[in-house]
Design a protein around this motif. Structure first.
Motif, PDB file in Angstrom:
ATOM      1  N   PRO A 121     -25.052  40.144  15.499  1.00 42.05           N
ATOM      2  CA  PRO A 121     -24.177  40.223  16.677  1.00 42.05           C
ATOM      3  C   PRO A 121     -23.781  38.854  17.236  1.00 42.05           C
ATOM      4  CG  PRO A 121     -26.383  40.973  17.253  1.00 42.05           C
ATOM      5  CD  PRO A 121     -26.369  40.711  15.779  1.00 42.05           C
ATOM      6  N   TYR A 122     -24.442  37.811  16.763  1.00 38.38           N
ATOM      7  CA  TYR A 122     -24.174  36.461  17.283  1.00 38.38           C
ATOM      8  C   TYR A 122     -23.374  35.608  16.307  1.00 38.38           C
ATOM      9  CZ  TYR A 122     -27.859  38.263  20.218  1.00 38.38           C
ATOM     10  OH  TYR A 122     -28.601  39.067  21.034  1.00 38.38           O
ATOM     11  N   ILE A 123     -23.042  36.165  15.149  1.00 37.49           N
ATOM     12  CA  ILE A 123     -22.242  35.446  14.159  1.00 37.49           C
ATOM     13  C   ILE A 123     -20.775  35.744  14.440  1.00 37.49           C
ATOM     14  CG2 ILE A 123     -21.710  35.217  11.698  1.00 37.49           C
ATOM     15  CD1 ILE A 123     -24.603  36.034  11.123  1.00 37.49           C
ATOM     16  N   LYS A 124     -19.959  34.694  14.452  1.00 40.96           N
ATOM     17  CA  LYS A 124     -18.555  34.863  14.833  1.00 40.96           C
ATOM     18  C   LYS A 124     -17.803  35.801  13.889  1.00 40.96           C
ATOM     19  CE  LYS A 124     -14.487  32.463  16.315  1.00 40.96           C
ATOM     20  NZ  LYS A 124     -13.994  31.335  17.038  1.00 40.96           N
ATOM     21  N   ASN A 125     -17.893  35.594  12.596  1.00 46.99           N
ATOM     22  CA  ASN A 125     -17.237  36.456  11.607  1.00 46.99           C
ATOM     23  C   ASN A 125     -18.250  36.878  10.543  1.00 46.99           C
ATOM     24  OD1 ASN A 125     -14.537  36.373  12.626  1.00 46.99           O
ATOM     25  ND2 ASN A 125     -14.414  34.254  11.896  1.00 46.99           N
ATOM     26  N   PRO A 126     -19.075  37.871  10.843  1.00 49.09           N
ATOM     27  CA  PRO A 126     -20.098  38.261   9.865  1.00 49.09           C
ATOM     28  C   PRO A 126     -19.512  38.807   8.558  1.00 49.09           C
ATOM     29  CG  PRO A 126     -20.065  39.786  11.703  1.00 49.09           C
ATOM     30  CD  PRO A 126     -19.139  38.678  12.051  1.00 49.09           C
ATOM     31  N   ASN A 127     -18.286  39.300   8.616  1.00 45.98           N
ATOM     32  CA  ASN A 127     -17.642  39.800   7.397  1.00 45.98           C
ATOM     33  C   ASN A 127     -17.328  38.673   6.414  1.00 45.98           C
ATOM     34  OD1 ASN A 127     -15.715  38.974   9.361  1.00 45.98           O
ATOM     35  ND2 ASN A 127     -14.096  39.950   8.168  1.00 45.98           N
ATOM     36  N   LEU A 128     -17.351  37.420   6.868  1.00 50.61           N
ATOM     37  CA  LEU A 128     -17.124  36.275   5.987  1.00 50.61           C
ATOM     38  C   LEU A 128     -18.432  35.600   5.565  1.00 50.61           C
ATOM     39  CD1 LEU A 128     -14.098  34.660   7.872  1.00 50.61           C
ATOM     40  CD2 LEU A 128     -14.055  36.264   5.934  1.00 50.61           C
ATOM     41  N   ASP A 129     -19.518  35.948   6.222  1.00 49.20           N
ATOM     42  CA  ASP A 129     -20.819  35.376   5.907  1.00 49.20           C
ATOM     43  C   ASP A 129     -21.284  35.894   4.536  1.00 49.20           C
ATOM     44  OD1 ASP A 129     -23.896  35.432   5.889  1.00 49.20           O
ATOM     45  OD2 ASP A 129     -23.455  34.195   7.649  1.00 49.20           O
ATOM     46  N   PRO A 130     -21.735  35.005   3.650  1.00 50.89           N
ATOM     47  CA  PRO A 130     -22.153  35.437   2.308  1.00 50.89           C
ATOM     48  C   PRO A 130     -23.261  36.498   2.309  1.00 50.89           C
ATOM     49  CG  PRO A 130     -22.105  33.037   2.458  1.00 50.89           C
ATOM     50  CD  PRO A 130     -21.838  33.563   3.831  1.00 50.89           C
TER      51      PRO A 130
END
Length: 173
Positions: free
Chosen positions: A132-141
């Protein structure tokens, strides 16, 4: 299915024999509204993906999986293992759905309610607490695969196949 009807009749007979008439009436009323009464796999599938997840009802989602686990005997380790893996994937989809819906508050609530239990079972959940604290988790590997349509389609197919197996087989009661 025959065993289920037999068990229901035994319960009715016991309640009648003991004179628990109001309990018998409640039992019959509950059975008439029981969504799992006929063990229709499509209804259970819709319950998960069309009701519990979109309404952010994590407690009912986890309760459903707990109920299924109780239906298997200890000797059915393959089914229990498969169910546990599916539960993890469905819960991860719950989180992904909440993030995609812009409801990080629901993710935080989810981890407040269930986080300790999830971590006790599997340390792989640790990294999910950050989502919930990652700006764009859909781009995180680490999370990218869970946001893909292919992963969601595979999850849907796996859940449908599992429900077909347990409801068309002799695994429930």
């Amino acid at each position: 299915m025959e065993n289920m009807k037999y068990a229901e009749e035994l319960v009715r007979e016991f309640l009648f024999f003991r004179g628990f008439t109001s309990t018998l009436q409640s039992f019959d009323k509950e059975l008439s509204t029981d969504i799992g009464r006929s063990f229709h796999k499509d209804q259970i599938f819709d319950l998960i993906f069309s009701l519990y997840i979109p309404k952010f009802n994590s407690q009912s989602l986890i309760s459903l999986f707990t109920f299924f686990k109780q239906c298997f005997s200890a000797s059915e380790t393959l089914m229990i293992t498969t169910l546990s893996k599916l539960q993890i994937s469905v819960l991860r989809y719950y989180i992904v759905y909440a993030v995609q819906s812009g409801r990080n508050d629901k993710v935080i609530d989810f981890f407040k309610l269930h986080g300790a239990d999830l971590l006790q079972r599997d340390q792989d959940w640790m990294s999910w607490f950050a989502i919930p604290y990652i700006k764009n988790p859909n781009l995180d590997p680490l999370f990218r695969v869970y946001f893909s349509k292919e992963w969601f389609d595979a999850l849907n197919l796996s859940v449908r196949n599992f429900l077909s197996e347990i409801f068309n087989g002799t695994h429930i009661l």
